[in-house]
Design a protein around this motif. Sequence first.
Motif, mmCIF file in Angstrom:
data_model
loop_
_atom_site.group_PDB
_atom_site.id
_atom_site.type_symbol
_atom_site.label_atom_id
_atom_site.label_comp_id
_atom_site.label_asym_id
_atom_site.label_seq_id
_atom_site.Cartn_x
_atom_site.Cartn_y
_atom_site.Cartn_z
ATOM 1 N N GLY A 187 -39.001 -7.523 -18.051
ATOM 2 C CA GLY A 187 -38.113 -6.396 -18.330
ATOM 3 C C GLY A 187 -37.512 -6.460 -19.709
ATOM 4 O O GLY A 187 -37.628 -7.462 -20.429
ATOM 5 N N ASN A 188 -36.846 -5.381 -20.080
ATOM 6 C CA ASN A 188 -36.248 -5.257 -21.405
ATOM 7 C C ASN A 188 -34.822 -5.793 -21.473
ATOM 8 O O ASN A 188 -34.213 -5.772 -22.542
ATOM 9 N N GLU A 189 -34.295 -6.236 -20.329
ATOM 10 C CA GLU A 189 -32.933 -6.788 -20.299
ATOM 11 C C GLU A 189 -32.975 -8.212 -19.762
ATOM 12 O O GLU A 189 -33.695 -8.508 -18.808
ATOM 13 N N ILE A 190 -32.198 -9.088 -20.398
ATOM 14 C CA ILE A 190 -32.051 -10.466 -19.947
ATOM 15 C C ILE A 190 -30.685 -10.606 -19.285
ATOM 16 O O ILE A 190 -29.672 -10.139 -19.816
ATOM 17 N N VAL A 191 -30.648 -11.239 -18.123
ATOM 18 C CA VAL A 191 -29.383 -11.489 -17.431
ATOM 19 C C VAL A 191 -29.214 -12.990 -17.262
ATOM 20 O O VAL A 191 -30.055 -13.648 -16.627
ATOM 21 N N ASP A 192 -28.143 -13.539 -17.834
ATOM 22 C CA ASP A 192 -27.747 -14.924 -17.596
ATOM 23 C C ASP A 192 -26.590 -14.930 -16.604
ATOM 24 O O ASP A 192 -25.786 -13.977 -16.563
ATOM 25 N N LEU A 193 -26.496 -15.990 -15.817
ATOM 26 C CA LEU A 193 -25.409 -16.126 -14.854
ATOM 27 C C LEU A 193 -24.582 -17.363 -15.184
ATOM 28 O O LEU A 193 -25.133 -18.450 -15.360
ATOM 29 N N PRO A 206 -29.858 -6.946 -24.130
ATOM 30 C CA PRO A 206 -31.217 -6.444 -24.397
ATOM 31 C C PRO A 206 -32.122 -7.568 -24.883
ATOM 32 O O PRO A 206 -31.686 -8.447 -25.621
ATOM 33 N N ARG A 207 -33.372 -7.525 -24.475
ATOM 34 C CA ARG A 207 -34.347 -8.503 -24.929
ATOM 35 C C ARG A 207 -34.751 -8.197 -26.376
ATOM 36 O O ARG A 207 -34.974 -7.040 -26.732
ATOM 37 N N ILE A 208 -34.851 -9.226 -27.195
ATOM 38 C CA ILE A 208 -35.273 -9.082 -28.585
ATOM 39 C C ILE A 208 -36.764 -9.371 -28.655
ATOM 40 O O ILE A 208 -37.227 -10.431 -28.230
ATOM 41 N N ALA A 209 -37.522 -8.422 -29.191
ATOM 42 C CA ALA A 209 -38.978 -8.574 -29.265
ATOM 43 C C ALA A 209 -39.347 -9.471 -30.443
ATOM 44 O O ALA A 209 -39.310 -9.046 -31.600
ATOM 45 N N THR A 210 -39.688 -10.715 -30.157
ATOM 46 C CA THR A 210 -40.088 -11.665 -31.193
ATOM 47 C C THR A 210 -40.781 -12.855 -30.545
ATOM 48 O O THR A 210 -40.526 -13.165 -29.377
ATOM 49 N N ARG A 211 -41.651 -13.511 -31.296
ATOM 50 C CA ARG A 211 -42.257 -14.770 -30.844
ATOM 51 C C ARG A 211 -41.405 -15.963 -31.258
ATOM 52 O O ARG A 211 -41.677 -17.089 -30.841
ATOM 53 N N ASN A 212 -40.406 -15.742 -32.075
ATOM 54 C CA ASN A 212 -39.639 -16.845 -32.649
ATOM 55 C C ASN A 212 -38.551 -17.300 -31.687
ATOM 56 O O ASN A 212 -37.364 -17.019 -31.880
ATOM 57 N N THR A 213 -38.977 -18.014 -30.651
ATOM 58 C CA THR A 213 -38.042 -18.473 -29.629
ATOM 59 C C THR A 213 -38.125 -19.987 -29.436
ATOM 60 O O THR A 213 -37.652 -20.505 -28.429
ATOM 61 N N HIS A 214 -38.732 -20.677 -30.399
ATOM 62 C CA HIS A 214 -38.842 -22.135 -30.314
ATOM 63 C C HIS A 214 -37.454 -22.753 -30.435
ATOM 64 O O HIS A 214 -36.739 -22.516 -31.405
ATOM 65 N N GLY A 215 -37.046 -23.527 -29.436
ATOM 66 C CA GLY A 215 -35.768 -24.220 -29.490
ATOM 67 C C GLY A 215 -34.567 -23.386 -29.125
ATOM 68 O O GLY A 215 -33.428 -23.798 -29.390
ATOM 69 N N THR A 216 -34.761 -22.225 -28.498
ATOM 70 C CA THR A 216 -33.605 -21.388 -28.140
ATOM 71 C C THR A 216 -32.687 -22.100 -27.149
ATOM 72 O O THR A 216 -31.462 -22.025 -27.262
ATOM 73 N N GLY A 217 -33.273 -22.794 -26.173
ATOM 74 C CA GLY A 217 -32.454 -23.503 -25.193
ATOM 75 C C GLY A 217 -31.649 -24.622 -25.824
ATOM 76 O O GLY A 217 -30.456 -24.789 -25.540
ATOM 77 N N CYS A 218 -32.291 -25.392 -26.702
ATOM 78 C CA CYS A 218 -31.595 -26.460 -27.428
ATOM 79 C C CYS A 218 -30.434 -25.896 -28.236
ATOM 80 O O CYS A 218 -29.314 -26.421 -28.223
#
Length: 276
Positions: A187-193, A206-218
Amino acid sequence: MSNIPNVVSIAGVDPSGGAGVLADIKSFTAQGTYGCGVIAALTAQNTQGVTGVHVPPTDFLRLQIDTLFADVPIHAVKLGMLGSAEIVSTVAERLAHWRAPFVVCDPVMVAKSGDHLLARSAVAMLIEALLPQTFLITPNLPEAGVLLEARAPETVKEMYRAAERLRDMLPTQSERWVLLKGGHLPGNEIVDLLFDGDRMIEMPAPRIATRNTHGTGCSLSSAIAALLPQTTASPAPVEEAVRRATQWLRQAIARSGELAAGQGHGPVHHFHALWK
């Protein structure tokens, strides 16, 4: 006395700088804190994958932690990749010894490339020894599935139940939090709890359209760790720290195209607010 908090990352090293200790130090700096690092694993890694992992002897890991904590007052701890049960046990033992505050655990288990970074034998040790000392745990949906020995949540409704079960794994006699990240849902929306055992706070974006997600959790978990000592005067300190960290990360993702680091999942732009 300085009002600048000292925050330490105990995690692995990603030579490409997008994840692990190097990304954590960038996140700490971006949040106005002094970053320290204890190396719990070495990886041969880039934006396309992991080709090798080496963990240090536990005696040397213990020496790193003890030498740092004996000298530098630590105001928060971010835990990332801890590649073996022995490493997890050593970290848990030393954090208990030093009574480390604001321990934020990002249970790093799988890289963006799909490479497994946490041995299966270490999961049980993490649950048994490390979660009792954790103030905030920040799993994504696959990691939640591993911790709960269940299928990863596939809907927001299933995320609610998973967040409740994860909170049950943390100490019940004191304040403890779960941030369950929903980025793997379609989907186009991300939900964190965000859940403390009482309040379930939905954080949609809203979800950001990109491949650049390396290390987002860190980067997110380390930003939260850096902000927790700075939001203690807030009426809702944990929620404020998480919201500020999430907003910062969203901008770091949105402006990641300004960087040219690697041909796979690129890193986020940690210093988007500082660099012209």
